[in-house]
Design a protein around this motif. Sequence first.
Motif: not given
Length: 350
Positions: A283, A286, A330, A335
């Motif tokens: 997280t 990102l 990812l 993502r």
Amino acid sequence: MTARTTGAVHVADHGGGVWSIPVPIPDNPLGHTLVHLLDTDRGPVLIDTGWDDPASWDTLTAGLTACGTSVTELHGVLITHHHPDHHGLSARVREASGAWIAMHPADATVVRRTREAEPAHWFDYLTERLAAAGAPEEQLAPLRTARDHTGTFPGARAALPDREITPGALLDLSGRRLRAVWTPGHTPGHVCLHLEERHPAAATGHGRLFSGDHLLPGISPHIGLYGDLDDSTVTDPLGDYLSSLERVAALDPAEVLPAHQYAFTGAPARVRALLHHHEQRLTGLLALLTTPLTPWQLARAMEWNRPWAEIPYASRNIAVSEAEAHLRHLVTRGRAEPVPGTDPVTYRAV
């Protein structure tokens, strides 16, 4: 567990014919590898061997004496994975004892290719990978220098195993029930070894787990891209690791005997903590990737145990590999994505 000291070697008796010997790793903050000794009806078997260094060899042999045996009496060697702090002394152990060496075939392939490759080929490969990740010239120059002045590459003397460890199978150890559990992530062929026997202290759970580097009580193992100069297969080591953690949690062992730090209980809870840690880290990455970054730039921006300026040269290369593994995961999850037309390639969050 009881401890016994012979000279400067402090071995631990875990009960039920299991001991651990802390074999030092030169100039490494981990300090040592916990080499485990397992008694069998055909003779003692080692789980890992430690780093190939004279002081490490002396510690291993003294530790075996403290456990009531010797290197010449060893029957076999089980390797959790190919890294030199685990597999380094295997050849010397085999020379001294005639013991067989077993390893998962994926890691045996890495050992074989490392032994067969010309050192210059390896240094070129590493330089190209770092350059593609966006590393600056000052990070590449030492590799070019080493290419021209180094006669061997680390791992070139590593022992080729005699036997394969088959995932899911009971190993051929007379009088013991030890099952191989394939846990890729730290390396492609990492295995944990599940001792499917009643815990000697009748602790709650299912036997004991020799976890290698896969499951450690206080740290997360390094997860980087698998390095293989002759294999261009696109892999997802972090995805492999997270799936392997779930597999180990399902075993619910009464006790975990790792290769570093110390023995511990509560494997499912430790797995949950590691899964949470990696999800938090993904997280955070990102959020960083709202601005397109190369793997090198991402590694510099990530949080480590010290500021980037204080991270040693070799550790920076490892950090970049870890950043690449997280990027790969990812991308695999949809993502993140590479930015078209960038060279070196930058990545952005999706």
